[in-house]
Design a protein around this motif. Structure first.
Motif, PDB file in Angstrom:
ATOM      1  N   PRO A  60      59.775  97.277  67.880  1.00 52.20           N
ATOM      2  CA  PRO A  60      60.260  96.138  68.373  1.00 52.20           C
ATOM      3  C   PRO A  60      61.596  95.876  67.870  1.00 52.20           C
ATOM      4  N   PHE A  61      62.627  95.475  68.458  1.00 48.69           N
ATOM      5  CA  PHE A  61      63.842  95.163  67.918  1.00 48.69           C
ATOM      6  C   PHE A  61      64.677  96.399  67.612  1.00 48.69           C
ATOM      7  N   ALA A  90      70.649  96.991  68.896  1.00 53.01           N
ATOM      8  CA  ALA A  90      71.881  97.746  68.564  1.00 53.01           C
ATOM      9  C   ALA A  90      72.614  98.267  69.665  1.00 53.01           C
ATOM     10  N   THR A  91      71.889  98.796  70.801  1.00 59.87           N
ATOM     11  CA  THR A  91      72.412  99.313  72.084  1.00 59.87           C
ATOM     12  C   THR A  91      72.884  98.248  72.942  1.00 59.87           C
ATOM     13  N   VAL A 148      63.965  85.626  71.269  1.00 58.30           N
ATOM     14  CA  VAL A 148      63.110  86.594  70.450  1.00 58.30           C
ATOM     15  C   VAL A 148      62.415  87.574  71.108  1.00 58.30           C
ATOM     16  N   VAL A 149      61.409  86.968  72.283  1.00 60.95           N
ATOM     17  CA  VAL A 149      60.885  87.882  73.159  1.00 60.95           C
ATOM     18  C   VAL A 149      61.932  88.694  73.798  1.00 60.95           C
ATOM     19  N   PRO A 151      64.749  94.712  74.338  1.00 57.64           N
ATOM     20  CA  PRO A 151      66.005  94.538  74.908  1.00 57.64           C
ATOM     21  C   PRO A 151      66.061  95.473  76.125  1.00 57.64           C
ATOM     22  N   GLN A 152      65.621  96.479  76.297  1.00 67.13           N
ATOM     23  CA  GLN A 152      65.737  97.592  77.434  1.00 67.13           C
ATOM     24  C   GLN A 152      65.081  96.788  78.555  1.00 67.13           C
ATOM     25  N   GLU A 153      63.988  96.009  78.420  1.00 70.32           N
ATOM     26  CA  GLU A 153      63.261  95.215  79.473  1.00 70.32           C
ATOM     27  C   GLU A 153      64.232  94.205  80.216  1.00 70.32           C
TER      28      GLU A 153
END
Length: 148
Positions: A3-4, A8-9, A127-128, A133-135
């Motif tokens: 997770p997380f 950075a991308t 936060v979720v 992040p890709q989601e």
């Protein structure tokens, strides 16, 4: 993937899509609350249960439900699977439920619960989203199915 690890991308188009998705969910929450709140008022009158609108705990839970339904409908429309919808739905309720304890202990007022609960809800949503992040930074082109 941890997770997380993909945070950075989040640059350029991915970051814009991520921010747009967050704002879309907030708008869907507001729409859900505006559309469904009158139904709770009618229901409380019809059932002769004024506490449904007068008790802070019940009011916050019905508001969280209204916002969750709006947001979940939008996420499903955007072709998210049930897992991210469930995670984001938890982000709607958990802040309020946690704040019930200091409310009951007399450490915060009802107004403080409402203000802090909504602020923490927005943080919990972020936060979720940052956990996956890709989601939220990509486009969803899969077909919505009942299973997933």
């Amino acid at each position: 993937m941890q997770p997380f690890s993909g945070v950075a991308t989040l640059r350029g188009p991915a970051l814009r899509h991520f921010v747009r998705h967050y704002l879309e969910m907030v708008i869907a929450m507001v729409v859900g609350m505006m559309m469904l709140a009158p139904l709770w008022t009618l229901l409380s009158r019809w059932l002769e249960w004024p506490e449904l609108r007068d008790r802070t705990e019940l009011l916050t839970l019905t508001m969280a439900t209204d916002m969750t339904l709006g947001m979940a409908a939008w996420m499903r429309y955007r072709r998210h699977s049930w897992r991210p919808i469930a995670e984001m739905s938890a982000a709607m309720f958990v802040p309020f439920i946690i704040l019930f304890v200091p409310l009951w202990a007399g450490l915060i007022s009802e107004d403080a619960l409402m203000l802090a609960g909504h602020a923490l809800m927005l943080v919990a949503m972020l936060v979720v989203m940052l956990a996956r992040p890709q989601e939220y930074a990509g486009h969803h082109h899969t077909t919505v199915s009942s299973s997933g």
